[in-house]
Write an enzyme that holds these catalytic residues in place. Structure first.
Site, PDB file in Angstrom:
ATOM      1  CE  LYS A 199      37.308-101.566 -47.765  1.00 45.32           C
ATOM      2  NZ  LYS A 199      37.149-100.636 -46.664  1.00 45.32           N
ATOM      3  CD  GLU A 205      25.796-112.199 -46.653  1.00 48.31           C
ATOM      4  OE1 GLU A 205      27.038-112.171 -46.841  1.00 48.31           O
ATOM      5  OE2 GLU A 205      25.255-111.896 -45.568  1.00 48.31           O
ATOM      6  N   GLY A 258      33.159 -99.341 -46.820  1.00 46.07           N
ATOM      7  CA  GLY A 258      32.064 -99.844 -47.651  1.00 46.07           C
ATOM      8  C   GLY A 258      30.879 -98.890 -47.702  1.00 46.07           C
ATOM      9  NE  ARG A 259      30.001 -97.409 -41.536  1.00 50.58           N
ATOM     10  CZ  ARG A 259      30.917 -98.296 -41.162  1.00 50.58           C
ATOM     11  NH1 ARG A 259      31.023 -99.435 -41.813  1.00 50.58           N
ATOM     12  NH2 ARG A 259      31.731 -98.046 -40.161  1.00 50.58           N
ATOM     13  CD  GLU A 344      28.350-101.757 -41.487  1.00 52.21           C
ATOM     14  OE1 GLU A 344      27.905-102.920 -41.551  1.00 52.21           O
ATOM     15  OE2 GLU A 344      28.835-101.178 -42.470  1.00 52.21           O
ATOM     16  CG  HIS A 375      -2.052 -92.652 -45.599  1.00 52.57           C
ATOM     17  ND1 HIS A 375      -3.320 -92.183 -45.383  1.00 52.57           N
ATOM     18  CD2 HIS A 375      -1.414 -91.694 -46.315  1.00 52.57           C
ATOM     19  CE1 HIS A 375      -3.461 -91.003 -45.978  1.00 52.57           C
ATOM     20  NE2 HIS A 375      -2.311 -90.673 -46.550  1.00 52.57           N
ATOM     21  CE  LYS A 504      30.394-109.851 -42.319  1.00 53.57           C
ATOM     22  NZ  LYS A 504      31.487-109.051 -42.831  1.00 53.57           N
TER      23      LYS A 504
HETATM   24  O1  F6P Z   1      29.029-106.978 -43.006  1.00 51.09           O
HETATM   25  C1  F6P Z   1      29.261-105.634 -43.044  1.00 51.09           C
HETATM   26  C2  F6P Z   1      30.044-105.226 -44.244  1.00 51.09           C
HETATM   27  O2  F6P Z   1      31.382-105.457 -44.023  1.00 51.09           O
HETATM   28  C3  F6P Z   1      29.785-103.783 -44.592  1.00 51.09           C
HETATM   29  O3  F6P Z   1      30.544-102.906 -43.863  1.00 51.09           O
HETATM   30  C4  F6P Z   1      30.053-103.777 -46.048  1.00 51.09           C
HETATM   31  O4  F6P Z   1      29.506-102.649 -46.646  1.00 51.09           O
HETATM   32  C5  F6P Z   1      29.388-105.062 -46.460  1.00 51.09           C
HETATM   33  O5  F6P Z   1      29.660-105.944 -45.392  1.00 51.09           O
HETATM   34  C6  F6P Z   1      29.848-105.639 -47.754  1.00 51.09           C
HETATM   35  O6  F6P Z   1      31.218-105.896 -47.755  1.00 51.09           O
HETATM   36  P1  F6P Z   1      31.998-106.171 -49.085  1.00 51.09           P
HETATM   37  O7  F6P Z   1      31.883-104.976 -49.963  1.00 51.09           O
HETATM   38  O8  F6P Z   1      33.410-106.455 -48.689  1.00 51.09           O
HETATM   39  O9  F6P Z   1      31.374-107.366 -49.748  1.00 51.09           O
END
Ligand code: F6P
Length: 534
Positions: A199, A205, A258-259, A344, A375, A504
Site C-alpha cells: 500500500k 521487508e 491494508g488488512r 491489528e 492432536h 519499525k
Molecule cells: O506494519 C503493519 C502494516 O502497516 C499493516 O497494516 C500492513 O498491512 C502491512 O504493514 C503492509 O503494509 P504495506 O502494504 O504498506 O506494505
C-alpha cells in the site's frame, strides 16, 4: 446509576453456577440462539448467553452508537480519525452505482475501472496473451507483500484451490532471506511474473524482497524485466521509481486499510489463480454480508451476534483468547488472516478520545485447522486451566465427491469437539470407565480424575454448505464487521495501527549496529545480544 456493563456483570455473577448444558432445558434454545445470513449459519447456543444477557449486549451496542457508526462507515465519513481517512473497503465489493463521495469526488467510477483493468490483465496472463520477455507463457506468480498485502491473498488462494486454474502463486513476505531463497530456488525467471504489493510502497521487508527478486530476474533474463513486473499500491510515484510501467500498476485509495484490502488490487494474485468470474463471486459474497449487516434486525444480524458473543466472552466472562478452528483444510490460513484483521484492528489501549479504555479490548486470536489441532493443542482446550472460547467453521459438503467419507469424519470430529467442550465428562462417569478398564480403589479414583472433563466450555459453530468463492466472501466480511462492531463497543479506532510503528523505527536504528556501526544508546541486554549475533 448502573451502566449496561454493570448490569451485564451483575447478571453474569448471578448465573455463574448455571451450566451451558442446562440452558437446553429451554426446548427451542438451539434455534433461538442461532441465525442465518445467506450461506452462513451461526449456532451460538453452546455459550452461556441467555435472553437477558443478549438483550443487554444489544443495548450495549446501540448505546455505543453502532447504528450511527455503521452508517458513517458505509457513507464514507472519515471514521479513521487518527489518520483522517474514510473506511470504504466495502465499496470495493459493491456493485452499486449511486455516487459515493469522498473528498468531493465520486469514488465508484475509479473502483470499477481498476477492477476491469485487473480483469483484463489477469485474463491476458492466464490465456498467455501477456507473456514474459521471451514470449514464454507465465507459469508462476510471485506476490511480494507483507501483512495485509500478503495474508488475504495467501488465505483466499488456498481457500479457493478447487477453482485454481491459473498460474501457480507464491507468496514472498518475510524479510528473512530464507523465504526468498526457498521460493526462487524452484522458479524459472523466464516464466515468472512478479507482483510487488505494498500500500505504502515503503515497507522495508517488501522493498528488500522486491530488490532481491528484481536482481534475480535480471540475472536470469537480462536488463529488460518490465514485462515480468506489476505493482499494487496507493503510492504511484514510488512504483514508477521502481521501474514498473504505469499500465502495470493497480492503484487503490487510502480509504482501504491494508488488512481490509483483498477485495481490490491486493487481490490480484487471487484473480490470477482463479479468474475474474470467481473473484467477482468472492466480492458478491462480501457485499451480501454488507447488506445483511446494514439491514437485518439485531437478533438475526450475524456480524453483530458474533461481536456480542466476542464481547461477552472477552469482557464479561474475562476470557483472554479466542480460538479459530476451521474444520476445513483450505481455511488453514484463516487463523493467521484473522489474527491481523482482529489484533491489528482492536489490539488498542486507548479510545477515540485518546483516554485509556474502560474495558479490555481485543483478545488474542489464534488457531489451526481441525482435525490436526485435536492432536496438538485441544488437550488444553478440554482440560487446561484456562477457558478458551472456540469458534468452529465447517462445510456441509467438501469439494471431493469421491472422498465424501473423509468429510463425514471431519464433520463428526468437529461436532464431537463442541459437544465434548460443553458436556465434558463428569467424575462419576470417568470413575465407572476406570472401573471397566480394570482399575480399583485409589488407582480407580486417580484414573477418573485424569479422565474426567470439566465441560461447560463455550463454543460457536459457523456452518456453510460448501467453501465456494461466494461463501468465502461472506465469511471474510462477517469477520470484518465483527471486528468493527467490537471496536465500536470498546470505543476505539479499529482502522489505524500505530502499535506497529515503534518496532519499525527501532529496527531502522539497530540495522547499522549489525553493519559495523557504533553500538549506542542501547540497554545492556540489547548490547549483549547485538554482540552475540554479530
Ligand atoms: O506494519 C503493519 C502494516 O502497516 C499493516 O497494516 C500492513 O498491512 C502491512 O504493514 C503492509 O503494509 P504495506 O502494504 O504498506 O506494505
Amino acid at each position: 446509576m448502573s451502566t449496561i456493563w454493570d448490569q451485564l456483570n451483575a447478571h453474569h455473577r448471578a448465573i455463574a453456577p448455571r451450566s451451558i448444558a442446562g440452558l437446553f432445558d429451554q426446548p427451542d434454545r438451539a434455534t433461538r440462539f442461532s441465525a442465518q445470513a445467506g450461506d452462513l449459519f451461526l449456532d451460538y447456543s453452546k455459550t452461556n448467553l441467555d435472553e437477558k444477557a443478549l438483550g443487554l449486549l444489544i443495548d450495549l451496542a446501540q448505546d455505543a452508537g453502532l447504528e450511527q457508526r455503521r452508517a458513517a462507515m458505509f457513507r464514507g465519513d472519515k471514521i479513521n480519525a487518527t489518520e483522517n481517512r474514510a473506511v470504504l473497503h466495502t465499496a470495493l465489493r459493491s456493485p452499486e452505482t449511486a455516487p459515493l463521495v469522498v473528498d468531493g469526488a465520486d469514488v465508484r467510477p475509479e473502483i470499477a475501472k481498476t477492477l476491469t483493468r485487473m480483469e483484463r490483465f489477469a485474463a491476458a496472463v492466464r490465456s498467455g496473451k501477456i507473456t514474459g520477455q521471451s514470449g514464454a507463457r507465465f507459469t508462476d506468480v510471485i506476490n511480494i507483500g507483507i501483512g495485509g498485502s500478503d495474508l488475504g491473498p495467501v488465505m483466499a488462494t488456498q481457500a479457493l484451490a478447487p477453482y485454481h486454474d491459473g498460474p501457480r502463486c507464491h507468496f514472498l513476505s518475510n524479510v528473512d532471506g530464507a523465504h526468498a531463497a526457498d521460493i526462487l530456488r524452484g522458479l524459472n525467471p523466464e516464466t515468472t511474473l512478479v507482483i510487488v504489493a505494498s500500500k505504502t510502497f515503503t515497507t522495508i521487508e517488501t522493498m528488500t524482497n522486491a530488490q532481491t527478486v528484481l536482481d534475480w530476474l535480471r540475472a536470469g533474463i537480462g536488463a529488460e524485466i518490465g514485462a515480468h513486473l506489476a505493482a499494487v499500491s496507493t503510492a504511484l510515484d514510488r512504483t514508477t521509481k521502481m521501474g514498473i510501467h504505469p499500465e502495470r500498476v493497480f492503484g487503490f485509495a487510502d480509504w482501504v486499510g491494508g488488512r481490509y484490502s483483498l477485495w481490490g488490487p491486493v487481490g490480484l494474485p487471487i484473480m490470477l489463480a482463479v479468474g475474474g468470474k470467481c473473484f467477482r463471486a468472492l466480492l458478491a459474497g462480501g457485499h451480501a454480508i454488507d447488506q445483511h449487516f446494514q439491514t437485518t434486525e439485531p437478533r438475526q444480524n450475524l456480524p453483530l451476534l458474533l461481536a456480542l458473543v466476542g464481547v461477552w466472552h472477552r469482557n464479561i466472562c474475562g476470557y483472554g483468547t479466542r480460538a479459530i478452528l476451521p474444520y476445513d483444510q483450505r481455511l488453514g490460513q484463516l487463523p493467521a488472516y484473522l489474527q491481523q484483521l482482529d489484533m491489528e484492528s482492536n489490539g488498542k489501549g486507548v479510545g477515540e478520545d485518546g483516554a485509556a479504555l474502560a474495558q479490555k479490548s481485543g483478545p488474542v486470536v489464534w488457531g489451526a485447522p481441525g482435525t490436526n489441532g485435536q492432536h496438538a493443542f485441544y488437550q488444553l482446550l478440554h482440560q487446561g486451566s484456562d477457558v478458551i472460547p472456540a469458534e468452529f467453521l465447517i462445510a456441509a459438503q467438501g469439494h471431493e465427491a469421491a472422498l465424501a467419507h473423509h468429510h463425514d469424519l471431519l464433520k463428526a470430529n468437529c461436532l464431537a469437539q463442541s459437544e465434548a467442550l460443553m458436556l465434558g465428562r463428569p467424575f462419576e462417569v470417568a470413575l465407572e470407565l476406570a472401573g471397566q478398564l480394570g482399575f480399583a480403589g485409589d488407582a480407580q479414583r486417580q484414573q477418573a480424575a485424569h479422565r474426567s472433563f470439566p465441560g461447560n466450555r463455550p463454543s460457536i459453530t459457523l456452518a456453510y454448505p460448501k467453501l465456494t468463492a461466494f461463501t468465502l466472501g461472506q465469511i471474510i466480511a462477517l469477520y470484518e464487521h465483527r471486528v468493527f462492531v467490537e471496536g465500536v463497543i470498546w470505543g476505539l479506532n479499529s482502522f489505524d495501527q500505530w502499535g506497529v510503528e515503534l518496532g519499525k523505527e527501532l529496527a531502522t536504528n539497530l540495522l547499522p549496529m549489525f553493519q559495523g556501526g557504533a553500538i549506542e544508546n542501547k540497554d545492556p541486554s540489547t548490547v549483549q545480544l547485538i554482540k552475540k549475533l554479530s
